[in-house]
Design a protein around this motif. Structure first.
Motif, short mmCIF file in Angstrom:
data_model
loop_
_atom_site.label_atom_id
_atom_site.label_comp_id
_atom_site.label_asym_id
_atom_site.label_seq_id
_atom_site.Cartn_x
_atom_site.Cartn_y
_atom_site.Cartn_z
N GLY A 149 -17.22 17.36 -21.59
CA GLY A 149 -18.52 16.91 -22.08
C GLY A 149 -18.52 16.63 -23.57
N PHE A 150 -17.69 17.34 -24.31
CA PHE A 150 -17.57 17.09 -25.74
C PHE A 150 -17.07 15.68 -26.02
N ILE A 151 -16.13 15.20 -25.19
CA ILE A 151 -15.61 13.83 -25.37
C ILE A 151 -16.72 12.81 -25.13
N TYR A 152 -17.52 13.03 -24.08
CA TYR A 152 -18.64 12.14 -23.83
C TYR A 152 -19.66 12.20 -24.97
N CYS A 162 -10.01 17.49 -29.86
CA CYS A 162 -8.99 18.53 -30.02
C CYS A 162 -9.07 19.65 -28.97
N PRO A 163 -10.25 20.22 -28.70
CA PRO A 163 -10.30 21.30 -27.70
C PRO A 163 -9.80 20.86 -26.33
N TYR A 164 -10.14 19.63 -25.93
CA TYR A 164 -9.70 19.14 -24.63
C TYR A 164 -8.19 19.04 -24.57
N CYS A 170 -5.93 20.57 -26.41
CA CYS A 170 -5.30 21.90 -26.46
C CYS A 170 -5.33 22.56 -25.08
N TYR A 171 -6.43 22.42 -24.39
CA TYR A 171 -6.56 23.03 -23.06
C TYR A 171 -5.70 22.30 -22.03
N SER A 172 -5.64 20.96 -22.12
CA SER A 172 -4.87 20.18 -21.14
C SER A 172 -3.38 20.43 -21.26
N LEU A 173 -2.90 20.76 -22.46
CA LEU A 173 -1.48 21.05 -22.63
C LEU A 173 -1.11 22.43 -22.08
N VAL A 174 -2.10 23.29 -21.92
CA VAL A 174 -1.86 24.63 -21.39
C VAL A 174 -1.95 24.65 -19.87
N ASP A 175 -2.93 23.93 -19.31
CA ASP A 175 -3.16 23.94 -17.87
C ASP A 175 -3.35 22.51 -17.40
N ILE A 176 -2.43 22.01 -16.54
CA ILE A 176 -2.53 20.64 -16.05
C ILE A 176 -3.66 20.48 -15.05
#
Length: 253
Positions: A222-225, A199-201, A203-209
């Motif tokens: 790193g959270f995804i890994y 979720c954090p990734y 949310c951030y990717s939708l704000v800044d490409i």
């Protein structure tokens, strides 16, 4: 030295495949391989990308993003397949031997890897499009930065987060009705860790490409890994059938 290690690895792989006589073991092996590749390929390359300038070229940068997308996504697909396997085994035990066979499990695993390979090509198209763009916001020469368009981020949010969570929750809730309350608690742990990682990734990717070289961006990636590292631990701690099947990989008959 190198030949001995290669022979030992080949022997280990052969022993593993000799134990793959059940559909569940096939799915567990696929999950183990995808999680292992995260630590073997994705994480080291991402550490190199984040700690120094990228000197491997633009096409290698695109290939890195392909691996960085496919391998964690395959782990998600494996979790869905395992959910389906457990659902049929618990809710329809009499039909399990005919519906879930070793051949079908192998086909599903191959399709899972193929699907996420093709899906990763779509996901990195933004990266490939911007490889030769002179207006990139490079902070150092040879930077390999994440670039994800808003449309791609929305599609990825649906296919990688919303749909998998929906399927896993639906299947495990059906399993919890037929087993015990512990299954529901385990489901909560699995979904919570999954959402915490992804979720954090998104949310951030939708704000800044431009997921550039900031400490916060690398922390989210790193959270995804880290989710791939936790998957085997969660299944091992909460599922006796997982521990028993996983033990077959380490001990030959």
């Amino acid at each position: 030295g190198i030949k001995m290690r290669a022979s030992l690895l080949l022997t280990f792989v052969m022993l593993i495949f000799l134990q793959l006589h059940t559909p569940t073991n096939i799915l567990l092996l696929s999950l183990a391989v995808s999680d292992f590749l995260v630590g073997l390929l994705s994480l080291p390359l991402d550490i190199y990308r984040s700690t120094s300038c990228w000197f491997l070229g633009e096409m290698m940068c695109a290939f890195f993003f392909f691996l960085a997308c496919q391998i964690p996504f395959v782990s998600v697909g494996n979790m869905i397949l395992i959910s389906v396997d457990r659902y049929v085994a618990i809710c329809h035990p009499l039909h399990y031997p005919t519906r879930i066979t070793a051949v079908r499990a192998k086909i599903c695993v191959c399709l899972c890897w193929l699907w996420y390979g093709l899906y990763s090509l779509f996901y990195i198209r933004d990266q490939i499009t911007h490889l030769n763009q002179p207006f990139r916001k490079d902070s150092c020469l040879g930077e390999c930065a994440y670039i994800v368009s808003y449309a791609t981020g929305v599609v990825d949010l649906i296919f990688t987060l919303i749909l998998p969570v929906t399927v896993i929750v639906f299947l495990y809730m059906r399993v919890a009705k037929r087993s015990e309350l512990k299954a529901a608690r385990t489901l909560g742990v699995i979904v919570f860790v999954y959402l915490l990682a992804f979720c954090p990734y998104y949310c951030y990717s939708l704000v800044d490409i431009y997921l550039t070289k900031s400490v916060f961006a690398y922390f989210l990636i790193g959270f995804i890994y880290f989710n791939s590292c936790l998957n085997p631990m969660i299944y091992t701690l909460f599922y006796p059938w997982f521990r028993k099947s996983y033990g077959h990989f380490l001990v030959s008959k």
